[in-house]
Design a protein around this motif. Structure first.
Motif, short mmCIF file in Angstrom:
data_model
loop_
_atom_site.label_atom_id
_atom_site.label_comp_id
_atom_site.label_asym_id
_atom_site.label_seq_id
_atom_site.Cartn_x
_atom_site.Cartn_y
_atom_site.Cartn_z
N ALA A 189 0.83 -1.21 0.00
CA ALA A 189 0.00 0.00 0.00
C ALA A 189 0.86 1.26 0.00
O ALA A 189 0.55 2.24 -0.68
CB ALA A 189 -0.93 0.00 1.22
N ALA A 190 1.98 1.23 0.75
CA ALA A 190 2.88 2.38 0.79
C ALA A 190 3.49 2.64 -0.58
O ALA A 190 3.57 3.79 -1.04
CB ALA A 190 3.98 2.13 1.82
N ALA A 191 3.94 1.58 -1.25
CA ALA A 191 4.53 1.74 -2.58
C ALA A 191 3.52 2.31 -3.56
O ALA A 191 3.85 3.17 -4.38
CB ALA A 191 5.06 0.40 -3.08
N THR A 192 2.29 1.85 -3.47
CA THR A 192 1.24 2.35 -4.36
C THR A 192 0.98 3.83 -4.10
O THR A 192 0.84 4.62 -5.05
CB THR A 192 -0.05 1.54 -4.18
OG1 THR A 192 0.21 0.16 -4.47
CG2 THR A 192 -1.15 2.05 -5.10
N MET A 193 0.91 4.22 -2.84
CA MET A 193 0.69 5.63 -2.51
C MET A 193 1.82 6.50 -3.05
O MET A 193 1.58 7.58 -3.61
CB MET A 193 0.57 5.81 -1.00
CG MET A 193 -0.73 5.29 -0.40
SD MET A 193 -0.84 5.63 1.39
CE MET A 193 -0.93 7.45 1.39
N LEU A 194 3.06 6.05 -2.91
CA LEU A 194 4.20 6.83 -3.38
C LEU A 194 4.17 6.97 -4.90
O LEU A 194 4.41 8.06 -5.44
CB LEU A 194 5.50 6.16 -2.93
CG LEU A 194 5.80 6.24 -1.43
CD1 LEU A 194 6.91 5.27 -1.05
CD2 LEU A 194 6.17 7.67 -1.02
N ARG A 195 3.83 5.89 -5.61
CA ARG A 195 3.75 5.98 -7.07
C ARG A 195 2.57 6.82 -7.52
O ARG A 195 2.59 7.37 -8.62
CB ARG A 195 3.68 4.57 -7.66
CG ARG A 195 5.01 3.85 -7.62
CD ARG A 195 4.97 2.51 -8.30
NE ARG A 195 4.59 2.60 -9.71
CZ ARG A 195 4.61 1.57 -10.55
NH1 ARG A 195 5.03 0.38 -10.12
NH2 ARG A 195 4.24 1.72 -11.80
#
Length: 250
Positions: A189-195
């Protein structure tokens, strides 16, 4: 078909969708094609996949188990891939998730191009007819949905022997502990938010990381990318990221 989406990396273009089966059985269906030989960073995942690949007339099929860390995998050229990501708690009886953690199980393929699962041969699914394939496995009793969610609702906040029993049951079904599932889901979820353009502070606050360093360690371990790489659009070849529920493990 719900939740259609497309994500692109340097060499791969992932197309993915939901299914009419409901998220309790199949989480996502995806497909992609490689044009050149490459390697791919595969982010950690809590669920197992059915993977079908075709290259120059050669058909391969098998299961890829839950992954507890980011890994590097080879990508052969001129290959079409189909993936079915089964929901957490879905069980393929001949191959429980716990037996394929961080691993891969190949399926035999007949001369007629059918895949052997549970001793019987099955027509290989396509991106368009995955639902039919899954229903046939269910009808045969090979694919079942566990009662993990129901058991958690029936025994909320329990302690003592019942809690330990539920923890053992959870690991037996998923191959992972609740803590591992929560950490992997949160990192994805964190990686998706950053992208998607969110800053690291928003990610830390939303997902409950202690600080930037805590977030960075999680991304390195579970996603194989740094905050800067994800924010800066440096989309080296990696498994696609689709949105998870903001509550880890749900």
């Amino acid at each position: 078909m719900s939740g259609l989406g497309v994500e692109e990396t340097m060499a791969l273009r992932f197309e993915h969708r939901g299914t009419e089966l409901g998220a309790s059985v199949v989480d996502r269906v995806w497909r992609t094609r490689s044009d050149a030989e490459d390697t791919m960073t595969s982010a950690a995942r809590t669920c197992w996949h059915l993977i079908v690949s075709r290259r120059r007339g050669c058909l391969l099929a098998g299961l890829r188990g839950p992954e507890t860390r980011a890994t590097i995998a080879p990508v052969p050229p001129d290959t079409e891939f189909l993936g079915v990501r089964f929901a957490l708690g879905t069980v393929l009886r001949p191959h429980p998730a716990g037996s394929i953690i961080d691993g891969h199980v190949p399926f035999p393929v007949t001369d007629s191009g059918r895949v052997v699962i549970g001793g019987d041969d099955w027509e290989v699914p396509t991106y368009e007819n995955v639902e039919h394939f899954v229903r046939r496995l269910q009808d045969a009793g090979l694919l079942v949905r566990s009662r993990l969610r129901e058991e958690e609702r029936e025994h909320p906040g329990v302690a003592g022997p019942t809690a330990r029993t539920l923890q053992r049951r959870y690991r037996a079904v998923t191959g992972l502990s609740r803590t591992a599932v929560a950490q992997i889901d949160r990192a994805n979820a964190a990686a998706t938010m950053l992208r998607d353009g969110h800053g690291w502070r928003a990610v830390v606050e939303t997902l409950g990381y202690f600080d930037q360093a805590h977030l960075a360690r999680a991304l390195r371990r579970y996603v194989g990318r740094t905050t800067r790489e994800l924010q800066g659009g440096e989309h080296a070849t990696m498994s696609f990221l689709y949105k998870t529920h903001p509550v880890p493990g749900s």
